[in-house]
Design a protein around this motif. Structure first.
Motif, PDB file in Angstrom:
ATOM      1  N   ASP A 241       6.864  50.649  -8.901  1.00  0.00           N
ATOM      2  CA  ASP A 241       7.194  49.087  -8.639  1.00  0.00           C
ATOM      3  C   ASP A 241       6.275  48.404  -9.271  1.00  0.00           C
ATOM      4  O   ASP A 241       5.669  47.367  -9.009  1.00  0.00           O
ATOM      5  N   ALA A 242       5.702  48.756 -10.784  1.00  0.00           N
ATOM      6  CA  ALA A 242       5.185  47.630 -11.491  1.00  0.00           C
ATOM      7  C   ALA A 242       5.971  46.518 -11.687  1.00  0.00           C
ATOM      8  O   ALA A 242       7.326  46.793 -11.949  1.00  0.00           O
ATOM      9  N   PRO A 243       5.667  45.243 -11.849  1.00  0.00           N
ATOM     10  CA  PRO A 243       6.409  44.242 -12.009  1.00  0.00           C
ATOM     11  C   PRO A 243       7.310  44.236 -13.284  1.00  0.00           C
ATOM     12  O   PRO A 243       6.881  44.553 -14.178  1.00  0.00           O
ATOM     13  N   ALA A 244       8.589  44.095 -13.112  1.00  0.00           N
ATOM     14  CA  ALA A 244       9.525  44.304 -14.203  1.00  0.00           C
ATOM     15  C   ALA A 244       9.445  43.153 -15.046  1.00  0.00           C
ATOM     16  O   ALA A 244       9.000  41.880 -14.679  1.00  0.00           O
ATOM     17  N   LEU A 245       9.385  43.356 -16.556  1.00  0.00           N
ATOM     18  CA  LEU A 245       9.323  42.255 -17.290  1.00  0.00           C
ATOM     19  C   LEU A 245      10.528  41.194 -17.081  1.00  0.00           C
ATOM     20  O   LEU A 245      10.500  40.099 -17.491  1.00  0.00           O
ATOM     21  N   GLY A 252      11.102  32.602 -15.570  1.00  0.00           N
ATOM     22  CA  GLY A 252      10.523  31.386 -16.452  1.00  0.00           C
ATOM     23  C   GLY A 252       9.042  31.395 -17.010  1.00  0.00           C
ATOM     24  O   GLY A 252       8.711  30.609 -17.800  1.00  0.00           O
ATOM     25  N   GLU A 253       8.484  32.545 -16.856  1.00  0.00           N
ATOM     26  CA  GLU A 253       7.325  32.913 -17.607  1.00  0.00           C
ATOM     27  C   GLU A 253       7.382  32.932 -19.164  1.00  0.00           C
ATOM     28  O   GLU A 253       8.553  33.290 -19.667  1.00  0.00           O
ATOM     29  N   ASP A 254       6.526  32.642 -19.910  1.00  0.00           N
ATOM     30  CA  ASP A 254       6.493  32.326 -21.316  1.00  0.00           C
ATOM     31  C   ASP A 254       6.275  33.763 -22.116  1.00  0.00           C
ATOM     32  O   ASP A 254       5.195  34.259 -21.955  1.00  0.00           O
ATOM     33  N   GLY A 255       7.059  34.479 -22.394  1.00  0.00           N
ATOM     34  CA  GLY A 255       7.040  35.824 -22.931  1.00  0.00           C
ATOM     35  C   GLY A 255       6.342  35.868 -24.017  1.00  0.00           C
ATOM     36  O   GLY A 255       5.336  36.803 -24.309  1.00  0.00           O
ATOM     37  N   ARG A 256       6.145  34.710 -24.957  1.00  0.00           N
ATOM     38  CA  ARG A 256       5.189  34.682 -26.087  1.00  0.00           C
ATOM     39  C   ARG A 256       3.696  34.680 -25.485  1.00  0.00           C
ATOM     40  O   ARG A 256       2.941  35.421 -26.231  1.00  0.00           O
ATOM     41  N   ALA A 257       3.481  34.154 -24.522  1.00  0.00           N
ATOM     42  CA  ALA A 257       2.070  34.175 -23.777  1.00  0.00           C
ATOM     43  C   ALA A 257       1.774  35.452 -23.530  1.00  0.00           C
ATOM     44  O   ALA A 257       0.751  35.921 -23.244  1.00  0.00           O
ATOM     45  N   VAL A 258       3.001  35.888 -22.776  1.00  0.00           N
ATOM     46  CA  VAL A 258       2.690  37.474 -22.114  1.00  0.00           C
ATOM     47  C   VAL A 258       2.252  38.434 -23.287  1.00  0.00           C
ATOM     48  O   VAL A 258       1.271  39.265 -23.049  1.00  0.00           O
ATOM     49  N   ALA A 259       3.108  38.456 -24.496  1.00  0.00           N
ATOM     50  CA  ALA A 259       2.625  39.352 -25.449  1.00  0.00           C
ATOM     51  C   ALA A 259       1.073  38.980 -25.946  1.00  0.00           C
ATOM     52  O   ALA A 259       0.519  39.774 -26.317  1.00  0.00           O
ATOM     53  N   ALA A 260       0.840  37.650 -25.921  1.00  0.00           N
ATOM     54  CA  ALA A 260      -0.211  37.455 -26.678  1.00  0.00           C
ATOM     55  C   ALA A 260      -1.430  38.127 -25.729  1.00  0.00           C
ATOM     56  O   ALA A 260      -2.487  38.502 -26.240  1.00  0.00           O
ATOM     57  N   GLU A 261      -1.198  37.804 -24.559  1.00  0.00           N
ATOM     58  CA  GLU A 261      -2.271  38.256 -23.605  1.00  0.00           C
ATOM     59  C   GLU A 261      -2.405  39.752 -23.673  1.00  0.00           C
ATOM     60  O   GLU A 261      -3.542  40.425 -23.578  1.00  0.00           O
ATOM     61  N   VAL A 262      -1.326  40.428 -23.819  1.00  0.00           N
ATOM     62  CA  VAL A 262      -1.302  41.837 -24.086  1.00  0.00           C
ATOM     63  C   VAL A 262      -2.097  42.273 -25.378  1.00  0.00           C
ATOM     64  O   VAL A 262      -2.818  43.195 -25.308  1.00  0.00           O
ATOM     65  N   ARG A 263      -1.800  41.566 -26.286  1.00  0.00           N
ATOM     66  CA  ARG A 263      -2.454  41.838 -27.576  1.00  0.00           C
ATOM     67  C   ARG A 263      -4.028  41.468 -27.378  1.00  0.00           C
ATOM     68  O   ARG A 263      -4.881  42.166 -27.826  1.00  0.00           O
ATOM     69  N   ALA A 264      -4.216  40.558 -26.797  1.00  0.00           N
ATOM     70  CA  ALA A 264      -5.694  40.097 -26.500  1.00  0.00           C
ATOM     71  C   ALA A 264      -6.424  40.884 -25.691  1.00  0.00           C
ATOM     72  O   ALA A 264      -7.811  41.249 -25.858  1.00  0.00           O
ATOM     73  N   THR A 265      -5.845  41.351 -24.515  1.00  0.00           N
ATOM     74  CA  THR A 265      -6.835  41.928 -23.471  1.00  0.00           C
ATOM     75  C   THR A 265      -6.680  43.654 -23.393  1.00  0.00           C
ATOM     76  O   THR A 265      -7.509  44.202 -22.573  1.00  0.00           O
ATOM     77  N   LEU A 266      -5.396  44.068 -23.698  1.00  0.00           N
ATOM     78  CA  LEU A 266      -4.972  45.317 -23.143  1.00  0.00           C
ATOM     79  C   LEU A 266      -4.949  46.474 -24.095  1.00  0.00           C
ATOM     80  O   LEU A 266      -4.848  47.470 -24.092  1.00  0.00           O
TER      81      LEU A 266
END
Ligand code: GLU
Length: 281
Positions: A241-245, A252-266
């Motif tokens: 049950d990880a949250p689905a993309l 309405g989340e911003d996918g570009r921001a999610v991708a940026a966060e993944v790149r920056a932190t993960l």
């Protein structure tokens, strides 16, 4: 040209771990001015939900990852059959009618994927019938191949040790080809030069390297990235049950921001190679 791929199975929605995997593959191709492919691995019988493929495309678009989609596995069964026939003609595939329970009961050793097949049907000799799976005679195959090597960009040079898996199934009773055969044939057909995927599949590469040799396929470079973990240290998995993309996208989340966060932190968190191997052992 560098060609990478993201190869999700449509048996559950994509979550952040998949986003991470897709971004690794996408950015690896982009770095070299190469190409990033999407391949839907939809031959997992009852678990496959074809309607999820459309969601996967939307998820990648939402993350702003440009891709070229290649044929899904369900459209490539003939090529898997050809490969299996080639191995059969070499005398290194044999039919097996054992059930999972029979294998578990008779096994005396365990490999990375569970009980090692004790060779019951190999000794029994061919028992043709529609209800047989086909196993690789690993001892013969390894003898034919000799010592094989492969290279992982993160983990360096490896000596292939497919023997640790025993006589793996390459053609299944309930579905056409096994993951090992299908993915190996597909990566060659798609011209993939860098196979990027989670480190939890690191050991499977030993089998893929052997199959490439036996089938005369080109040898790519691998890139096994860490697997994202939850705060309790367990693999982030769709079944937990990880949250689905897709839900985040619809909210309405911003996918570009999610991708940026993944790149920056993960990028450098998650299960390491040694952890992945210990977990499987
Ligand atoms: N289809 C596999 C999965 O969704 C990925 C296999 C691969 O990347 O080789 O886990």
């Amino acid at each position: 040209m560098t060609i990478t791929r993201f190869a999700p199975s449509p048996n559950g929605p994509l979550h952040l771990g998949h986003a991470f995997s897709a971004i690794v593959a996408h950015d690896r191709a982009l770095r070299d001015g190469g190409e990033f492919l999407l391949r839907i691995e939809d031959i997992d019988g009852a678990r496959s939900r074809p309607e999820l493929a459309a969601e996967f495309r939307d998820d990648l678009g939402w993350l702003q990852l440009a891709y070229r989609e290649v044929a899904p596995q369900s459209a490539r069964i003939a090529s898997y059959r050809t490969a299996a026939n080639e191995l059969r003609a070499m005398g290194i595939l044999y039919p097996c009618t054992c059930t999972r329970a029979e294998v578990a009961a008779a096994a005396v050793a365990h490999g990375p994927d569970g009980p090692l097949y004790p060779g019951t049907c190999l000794r029994r000799g061919p028992v043709p019938g529609p209800n047989a799976a086909w196993r690789l005679d690993m001892e013969q195959a390894a003898l034919l191949a000799g010592t094989l090597e492969w290279t992982d960009e993160r983990h360096g040079r490896q000596i292939a040790t497919p023997e640790e898996f025993g006589d793996v199934i390459l053609w299944r009773k309930d579905a056409p080809a096994s993951y090992h055969l299908a993915a190996t044939v597909d990566d060659a057909a798609d011209g993939v030069t860098h196979v990027t995927r989670g480190v939890d599949l690191f050991r499977a590469t030993h089998i893929h390297r052997l199959l490439q040799h036996l089938l005369g396929l080109p040898v790519p470079i691998w890139h096994h990235h860490p697997v994202l973990v939850e705060s309790d240290g367990r693999k982030l998995a769709k079944r937990r049950d990880a949250p689905a993309l897709a839900d985040r996208r619809r909210a309405g989340e911003d996918g570009r921001a999610v991708a940026a966060e993944v790149r920056a932190t993960l990028f450098d968190t998650g299960i390491s190679l040694s952890d992945a191997i210990n977990q499987q052992a």
